[in-house]
Design a protein around this motif. Structure first.
Motif, PDB file in Angstrom:
ATOM      1  N   MET A 143       0.855  -1.188   0.000  1.00  0.00           N
ATOM      2  CA  MET A 143       0.000   0.000   0.000  1.00  0.00           C
ATOM      3  C   MET A 143       0.893   1.240   0.000  1.00  0.00           C
ATOM      4  O   MET A 143       2.067   1.168   0.313  1.00  0.00           O
ATOM      5  CB  MET A 143      -0.899  -0.051   1.232  1.00  0.00           C
ATOM      6  N   ASN A 144       0.304   2.344  -0.319  1.00  0.00           N
ATOM      7  CA  ASN A 144       1.054   3.593  -0.388  1.00  0.00           C
ATOM      8  C   ASN A 144       0.224   4.705   0.251  1.00  0.00           C
ATOM      9  O   ASN A 144      -0.303   5.560  -0.435  1.00  0.00           O
ATOM     10  CB  ASN A 144       1.388   3.916  -1.848  1.00  0.00           C
ATOM     11  N   TYR A 145       0.138   4.661   1.538  1.00  0.00           N
ATOM     12  CA  TYR A 145      -0.708   5.610   2.256  1.00  0.00           C
ATOM     13  C   TYR A 145      -0.167   7.037   2.168  1.00  0.00           C
ATOM     14  O   TYR A 145      -0.883   7.957   1.819  1.00  0.00           O
ATOM     15  CB  TYR A 145      -0.844   5.197   3.724  1.00  0.00           C
ATOM     16  N   LEU A 146       1.099   7.193   2.490  1.00  0.00           N
ATOM     17  CA  LEU A 146       1.688   8.536   2.525  1.00  0.00           C
ATOM     18  C   LEU A 146       1.767   9.161   1.139  1.00  0.00           C
ATOM     19  O   LEU A 146       1.360  10.307   0.949  1.00  0.00           O
ATOM     20  CB  LEU A 146       3.081   8.504   3.154  1.00  0.00           C
ATOM     21  N   GLY A 147       2.279   8.434   0.174  1.00  0.00           N
ATOM     22  CA  GLY A 147       2.434   8.979  -1.172  1.00  0.00           C
ATOM     23  C   GLY A 147       1.123   9.446  -1.771  1.00  0.00           C
ATOM     24  O   GLY A 147       1.053  10.515  -2.389  1.00  0.00           O
ATOM     25  N   THR A 148       0.084   8.650  -1.556  1.00  0.00           N
ATOM     26  CA  THR A 148      -1.237   9.022  -2.063  1.00  0.00           C
ATOM     27  C   THR A 148      -1.710  10.324  -1.434  1.00  0.00           C
ATOM     28  O   THR A 148      -2.213  11.216  -2.124  1.00  0.00           O
ATOM     29  CB  THR A 148      -2.248   7.893  -1.781  1.00  0.00           C
ATOM     30  N   ARG A 149      -1.511  10.445  -0.136  1.00  0.00           N
ATOM     31  CA  ARG A 149      -1.955  11.659   0.558  1.00  0.00           C
ATOM     32  C   ARG A 149      -1.122  12.868   0.146  1.00  0.00           C
ATOM     33  O   ARG A 149      -1.665  13.972  -0.028  1.00  0.00           O
ATOM     34  CB  ARG A 149      -1.891  11.464   2.072  1.00  0.00           C
ATOM     35  N   LEU A 150       0.174  12.677  -0.016  1.00  0.00           N
ATOM     36  CA  LEU A 150       1.013  13.795  -0.463  1.00  0.00           C
ATOM     37  C   LEU A 150       0.559  14.306  -1.822  1.00  0.00           C
ATOM     38  O   LEU A 150       0.475  15.517  -2.045  1.00  0.00           O
ATOM     39  CB  LEU A 150       2.483  13.384  -0.521  1.00  0.00           C
ATOM     40  N   GLU A 171       5.448   9.572  -4.267  1.00  0.00           N
ATOM     41  CA  GLU A 171       3.995   9.629  -4.478  1.00  0.00           C
ATOM     42  C   GLU A 171       3.451   8.325  -5.051  1.00  0.00           C
ATOM     43  O   GLU A 171       2.334   7.929  -4.723  1.00  0.00           O
ATOM     44  CB  GLU A 171       3.637  10.794  -5.408  1.00  0.00           C
ATOM     45  N   ARG A 172       4.208   7.668  -5.897  1.00  0.00           N
ATOM     46  CA  ARG A 172       3.767   6.401  -6.500  1.00  0.00           C
ATOM     47  C   ARG A 172       3.978   5.208  -5.583  1.00  0.00           C
ATOM     48  O   ARG A 172       3.468   4.121  -5.848  1.00  0.00           O
ATOM     49  CB  ARG A 172       4.510   6.146  -7.817  1.00  0.00           C
ATOM     50  N   GLY A 173       4.772   5.384  -4.534  1.00  0.00           N
ATOM     51  CA  GLY A 173       5.061   4.283  -3.621  1.00  0.00           C
ATOM     52  C   GLY A 173       6.263   3.460  -4.017  1.00  0.00           C
ATOM     53  O   GLY A 173       6.509   2.400  -3.438  1.00  0.00           O
ATOM     54  N   ALA A 190       7.462  18.074   4.315  1.00  0.00           N
ATOM     55  CA  ALA A 190       6.316  18.061   3.404  1.00  0.00           C
ATOM     56  C   ALA A 190       5.066  18.550   4.128  1.00  0.00           C
ATOM     57  O   ALA A 190       4.255  19.291   3.556  1.00  0.00           O
ATOM     58  CB  ALA A 190       6.089  16.666   2.841  1.00  0.00           C
ATOM     59  N   GLY A 191       4.905  18.152   5.371  1.00  0.00           N
ATOM     60  CA  GLY A 191       3.758  18.602   6.146  1.00  0.00           C
ATOM     61  C   GLY A 191       3.720  20.110   6.284  1.00  0.00           C
ATOM     62  O   GLY A 191       2.669  20.736   6.125  1.00  0.00           O
ATOM     63  N   ILE A 192       4.878  20.690   6.538  1.00  0.00           N
ATOM     64  CA  ILE A 192       4.966  22.149   6.648  1.00  0.00           C
ATOM     65  C   ILE A 192       4.671  22.794   5.300  1.00  0.00           C
ATOM     66  O   ILE A 192       3.879  23.727   5.201  1.00  0.00           O
ATOM     67  CB  ILE A 192       6.348  22.566   7.189  1.00  0.00           C
TER      68      ILE A 192
END
Length: 93
Positions: free
Chosen positions: A1-8, A37-39, A51-53
Protein backbone atom coordinates in the motif's frame (compact mmCIF):
# COMPACT_ATOMS: atom_id res chain seq x y z
CA UNK A 1 0.00 0.00 0.00
CA UNK A 2 1.05 3.59 -0.39
CA UNK A 3 -0.71 5.61 2.26
CA UNK A 4 1.69 8.54 2.53
CA UNK A 5 2.43 8.98 -1.17
CA UNK A 6 -1.24 9.02 -2.06
CA UNK A 7 -1.95 11.66 0.56
CA UNK A 8 1.01 13.79 -0.46
CA UNK A 9 -0.22 13.80 -4.05
CA UNK A 10 -3.73 14.76 -2.91
CA UNK A 11 -2.42 17.63 -0.81
CA UNK A 12 -0.08 18.82 -3.57
CA UNK A 13 -2.88 18.79 -6.13
CA UNK A 14 -5.25 20.60 -3.75
CA UNK A 15 -2.65 23.37 -3.51
CA UNK A 16 -2.24 23.29 -7.30
CA UNK A 17 1.49 22.69 -7.01
CA UNK A 18 3.52 20.96 -9.68
CA UNK A 19 5.80 18.10 -8.67
CA UNK A 20 8.84 20.25 -9.44
CA UNK A 21 7.56 23.08 -7.25
CA UNK A 22 7.08 20.90 -4.20
CA UNK A 23 10.32 19.02 -4.87
CA UNK A 24 12.21 22.33 -4.94
CA UNK A 25 10.66 23.35 -1.63
CA UNK A 26 11.63 20.01 -0.12
CA UNK A 27 15.11 20.25 -1.66
CA UNK A 28 14.84 16.90 -3.45
CA UNK A 29 14.68 16.11 -7.12
CA UNK A 30 11.40 15.79 -8.96
CA UNK A 31 12.00 12.14 -9.82
CA UNK A 32 12.38 11.22 -6.14
CA UNK A 33 9.16 13.00 -5.19
CA UNK A 34 7.36 11.26 -8.03
CA UNK A 35 8.62 7.89 -6.80
CA UNK A 36 7.47 8.69 -3.26
CA UNK A 37 4.00 9.63 -4.48
CA UNK A 38 3.77 6.40 -6.50
CA UNK A 39 5.06 4.28 -3.62
CA UNK A 40 8.24 3.22 -5.42
CA UNK A 41 10.40 4.88 -2.74
CA UNK A 42 9.83 5.68 0.92
CA UNK A 43 10.42 9.07 2.47
CA UNK A 44 12.38 9.50 5.68
CA UNK A 45 10.80 11.12 8.71
CA UNK A 46 12.50 14.47 8.16
CA UNK A 47 11.14 14.69 4.63
CA UNK A 48 7.65 13.82 5.88
CA UNK A 49 7.84 16.65 8.40
CA UNK A 50 9.11 19.11 5.77
CA UNK A 51 6.32 18.06 3.40
CA UNK A 52 3.76 18.60 6.15
CA UNK A 53 4.97 22.15 6.65
CA UNK A 54 5.14 22.86 2.91
CA UNK A 55 1.62 21.51 2.35
CA UNK A 56 0.09 22.94 5.54
CA UNK A 57 -0.87 19.43 6.60
CA UNK A 58 -1.29 18.06 10.08
CA UNK A 59 2.06 16.61 11.12
CA UNK A 60 0.48 13.71 13.01
CA UNK A 61 -1.60 12.67 9.99
CA UNK A 62 1.44 12.37 7.75
CA UNK A 63 3.56 10.63 10.37
CA UNK A 64 0.77 8.07 10.93
CA UNK A 65 0.59 7.40 7.19
CA UNK A 66 4.40 7.10 7.02
CA UNK A 67 4.38 4.60 9.88
CA UNK A 68 1.52 2.66 8.26
CA UNK A 69 3.62 2.30 5.11
CA UNK A 70 6.61 1.08 7.13
CA UNK A 71 4.51 -1.47 8.99
CA UNK A 72 2.82 -2.62 5.81
CA UNK A 73 6.22 -3.10 4.14
CA UNK A 74 7.52 -5.08 7.13
CA UNK A 75 4.59 -7.51 7.33
CA UNK A 76 3.77 -7.89 3.64
CA UNK A 77 3.29 -11.53 2.76
CA UNK A 78 3.53 -12.73 6.35
CA UNK A 79 0.70 -15.21 7.02
CA UNK A 80 0.65 -14.42 10.74
CA UNK A 81 0.83 -10.64 10.38
CA UNK A 82 -2.76 -10.02 11.49
CA UNK A 83 -2.25 -12.03 14.66
CA UNK A 84 0.98 -10.19 15.43
CA UNK A 85 -0.74 -6.81 15.00
CA UNK A 86 -3.54 -7.92 17.32
CA UNK A 87 -0.99 -8.96 19.92
CA UNK A 88 0.76 -5.61 19.75
CA UNK A 89 -2.54 -3.76 20.03
CA UNK A 90 -3.63 -5.80 23.06
CA UNK A 91 -0.35 -5.02 24.86
CA UNK A 92 -0.74 -1.29 24.24
CA UNK A 93 -4.10 -1.06 26.00
Amino acid sequence: MNYLGTRLRELREEKELLLRQLAATLEIDTALLSKIERGDRRANRDLVEKAGIALSAKKDELIILWLADKIDDAIEGEPLAEQALKLIESKKQ
